[in-house]
Design a protein around this motif. Structure first.
Motif, mmCIF file in Angstrom:
data_model
loop_
_atom_site.group_PDB
_atom_site.id
_atom_site.type_symbol
_atom_site.label_atom_id
_atom_site.label_comp_id
_atom_site.label_asym_id
_atom_site.label_seq_id
_atom_site.Cartn_x
_atom_site.Cartn_y
_atom_site.Cartn_z
ATOM 1 N N ILE B 161 55.112 0.389 33.029
ATOM 2 C CA ILE B 161 54.853 2.053 33.224
ATOM 3 C C ILE B 161 55.157 2.012 34.638
ATOM 4 C CG2 ILE B 161 53.142 3.800 33.160
ATOM 5 C CD1 ILE B 161 52.203 2.463 30.404
ATOM 6 N N HIS B 163 57.224 1.021 36.507
ATOM 7 C CA HIS B 163 58.606 1.508 36.724
ATOM 8 C C HIS B 163 59.328 2.387 36.159
ATOM 9 C CE1 HIS B 163 57.908 -1.958 39.690
ATOM 10 N NE2 HIS B 163 57.153 -2.611 38.854
ATOM 11 N N ILE B 164 59.018 3.091 35.515
ATOM 12 C CA ILE B 164 59.345 4.259 35.026
ATOM 13 C C ILE B 164 59.899 5.156 36.400
ATOM 14 C CG2 ILE B 164 58.811 6.799 34.038
ATOM 15 C CD1 ILE B 164 56.929 5.417 32.070
ATOM 16 N N SER B 165 61.308 5.809 36.263
ATOM 17 C CA SER B 165 61.808 6.443 37.359
ATOM 18 C C SER B 165 61.118 7.750 37.433
ATOM 19 C CB SER B 165 63.311 6.341 36.968
ATOM 20 O OG SER B 165 63.874 5.105 37.175
ATOM 21 N N SER B 166 60.878 8.101 38.561
ATOM 22 C CA SER B 166 59.993 9.286 38.798
ATOM 23 C C SER B 166 60.810 10.258 39.521
ATOM 24 C CB SER B 166 58.684 9.162 39.305
ATOM 25 O OG SER B 166 57.689 8.580 38.115
ATOM 26 N N LYS B 168 64.313 11.423 40.965
ATOM 27 C CA LYS B 168 65.552 11.140 40.762
ATOM 28 C C LYS B 168 66.701 10.583 41.763
ATOM 29 C CE LYS B 168 66.555 13.185 36.079
ATOM 30 N NZ LYS B 168 67.120 14.220 35.451
ATOM 31 N N GLU B 242 51.820 15.176 39.207
ATOM 32 C CA GLU B 242 52.902 15.666 38.350
ATOM 33 C C GLU B 242 53.843 14.601 37.893
ATOM 34 O OE1 GLU B 242 54.921 19.170 40.004
ATOM 35 O OE2 GLU B 242 56.057 19.196 37.942
ATOM 36 N N HIS B 243 54.166 13.586 38.957
ATOM 37 C CA HIS B 243 54.964 12.402 38.586
ATOM 38 C C HIS B 243 54.238 11.768 37.459
ATOM 39 C CE1 HIS B 243 58.348 13.030 41.091
ATOM 40 N NE2 HIS B 243 57.608 13.151 42.256
ATOM 41 N N PHE B 246 54.058 14.011 34.180
ATOM 42 C CA PHE B 246 55.435 13.820 33.443
ATOM 43 C C PHE B 246 55.711 12.256 32.711
ATOM 44 C CE2 PHE B 246 60.255 13.442 33.793
ATOM 45 C CZ PHE B 246 60.557 14.531 33.069
ATOM 46 N N ASN B 250 55.859 12.184 28.656
ATOM 47 C CA ASN B 250 57.240 11.592 27.829
ATOM 48 C C ASN B 250 56.787 10.423 27.083
ATOM 49 O OD1 ASN B 250 58.802 14.047 28.570
ATOM 50 N ND2 ASN B 250 59.416 13.013 30.296
ATOM 51 N N LEU B 251 56.200 9.573 27.665
ATOM 52 C CA LEU B 251 55.859 8.317 26.864
ATOM 53 C C LEU B 251 55.147 8.628 25.644
ATOM 54 C CD1 LEU B 251 54.378 5.060 28.851
ATOM 55 C CD2 LEU B 251 56.448 5.392 27.161
ATOM 56 N N TYR B 284 54.027 19.020 30.106
ATOM 57 C CA TYR B 284 55.444 18.360 29.705
ATOM 58 C C TYR B 284 55.095 17.666 28.491
ATOM 59 C CZ TYR B 284 56.803 19.017 34.567
ATOM 60 O OH TYR B 284 57.178 19.600 35.714
#
Lengths: 327, 327
Positions: B161, B163-166, B168, B242-243, B246, B250-251, B284
């Motif tokens: 988790i 390394h989820i891109s936060s 962009k 917030e990151h 988010f 989404n997960l 989100y």
């Protein structure tokens, strides 16, 4: 009658697709009936059962079980439909009723999950144990298979990939109650909307020509334009595929699938679409995930649902030990 | 000796935590040994085994199995360590060696997955079948449990988790090879970095005072400042949460967990942190997911790893039917 089969049923808002499918996955016979919307779908199940009982007479194989896919929120353990808006069903014990009518063990799951299961078993999923399947159609549907099993989540809502938040602020309104969902930018409807907004803003190129002629822009227009090298259409498609690539990379960073399967109308763009999507996927995926995860176009089309339904029926009889000696 | 127990082992870069744990989850005895880094960790396993064999003499319960957590990439089916950088292990058959030394069935998993398993069994996970666990420490660790099982993915990388891109574009470089990972903005290190950048940019308020005094800013400084109502510290924490909100929304939109468990040093901020995180999570998440998903602070602290290791050991003996008559 030493040959065995199952029946796969895919209940949609307009038609019900039904197929007798061998335990090998071969479709022995498939047909459709019209979905009877009368009285909140009160006759759907008995009409499905009657149709199966009639067709079964001509079948050489012994039927062992039935799998049913339906749209909506489902308690999979009990085959209970909390709500299937398109069919009118609410708090409906689908499994029990179908079992009584067919005299067979029945298992029920969400139709998008079963499309994923179908692709896993006999399609682009190559029978991998870890798959993420996405359908880019009017909406964005999804199914997740991890460790060989469909992931359902706490209340059957897992796999709702279309409602991953993609646009953090100012995104388009979504039917789910949120804004900026993946569905609003990566479905056929979403791509068309982005295309229309772009042409209204920039009034240029291929999309402008289409718009002047048709008064609207479709996802296919955007894909066609992008393929021909039209700059604006290319930008629109890039925007859509960057959102999809970002969402799928982040899911893959968390789930480490072997294969991602892309289906639905938009996926007809094939390799052209995959190339775009892979570019953005690799930008946001952990390097090892970027390198190892395959992205395939779905191969089963409209049969994915009945084949996925047959797959869970086959798994059910194997759990119950009913497949002894079956082939 | 009609009482049964398992041993949970949590191998870290500095210490190895070990505990005898009853099948009820009660810790009967726990201790630590120093991790012997010599010769690429060649002595670690025999020192663990020797220590267990010694302590076992005083144990009233019969040991049935061992669970081991280790950092790194693991083939869980075979208890094989592809690589554990912090320990020096590479292509190492941990399960086989440990089984030979202990004379017990052994099962191995990733340490972050087992922390999730520990919280599931005896901690903030409340024994739910669907859990996402996140540890906010030096890095961001994660573990996902779906349908009661730890999700491993195709090559044991599921649950990454952190390394989820936060971010962009323009995000900070991450050890994984990407930029803008969740870990770069929501770990203790990440929060400290955001705090330092903010104070260097705006030179104001509580963080500026801390910076002038200490020459640096920690995650705790940011949390303390935010709690006291300092505007800049509040902005930094909001950015970080917030990151995280988010990513977790989404997960959850995809996995529909019952409970999200937040652990690690940052989680010591407790309800203050949860309130911030929940705010962004709800922004989100699909409305039904936003409403139903619980977010809890982890309760097991450093014991989560050994308890999770004991949990998989207990599951192993139950699969093997070794727990007949056990209590």
């Amino acid at each position: 009658m030493d040959k065995k089969a199952v029946v796969g049923i895919d209940v949609g808002g307009t038609t019900v697709k039904i197929a007798f499918i061998a335990l090998s996955g071969e479709i022995l016979k498939k047909w459709e009936i019209t979905t009877n919307q009368k009285d909140n779908g009160a006759y759907i199940v008995e009409e499905i059962a009657a149709s199966i009982i009639k067709e079964r007479k001509e079948l050489n194989e012994e039927l062992l079980a039935a799998g049913v896919g339906a749209p909506g929120f489902i308690d999979v353990d009990n085959g209970f439909i909390y709500e299937a808006v398109n069919l009118g069903w609410k708090n409906y014990s689908l499994q029990n009723e179908m079992e009584a009518l067919l005299g067979l063990p029945v298992i029920v799951d969400n139709d998008a999950n079963l499309a994923a299961g179908g692709e896993k078993w006999k399609g682009a999923g190559e029978n991998a144990r870890n798959i993420i399947a996405v359908t880019l159609g009017t909406g964005v549907g999804g199914g997740i298979i991890a460790g060989g099993e469909i992931i359902h989540g706490e209340s059957g809502m897992a796999g709702e990939i279309g409602h991953i938040s993609s646009v953090k602020s100012g995104g388009a309104r979504c039917n789910c109650g949120k804004s900026g969902c993946l569905e609003t930018v990566s479905s056929a409807t979403g791509i068309a909307r982005l295309g229309l907004e772009a042409v209204q803003r920039e009034k240029a190129g291929y999309l402008q020509k289409v718009f002047l002629k048709d008064g609207s822009v479709t996802a296919k227009d955007v894909l066609d334009g992008a393929k021909q090298g039209d700059v604006l259409a290319g930008k629109v498609l890039d925007e859509s595929m960057e959102h999809l690539g970002f969402a799928l990379a982040n899911l893959s960073n968390s789930l480490n699938p072997e294969i991602i399967v892309i289906g639905g109308g938009v996926s007809k763009a094939g390799d052209f679409l995959l190339e775009k999507l892979s570019y953005f996927f690799k930008m946001y995926a952990i390097p090892k995930i970027a390198q190892e995860t395959k992205i395939n176009i779905a191969t089963l089309g409209n049969d994915a649902g009945v084949i996925g339904a047959a797959w869970i029926a086959k798994e059910l009889i194997s759990q119950k030990g009913l497949d002894a000696g079956a082939r």
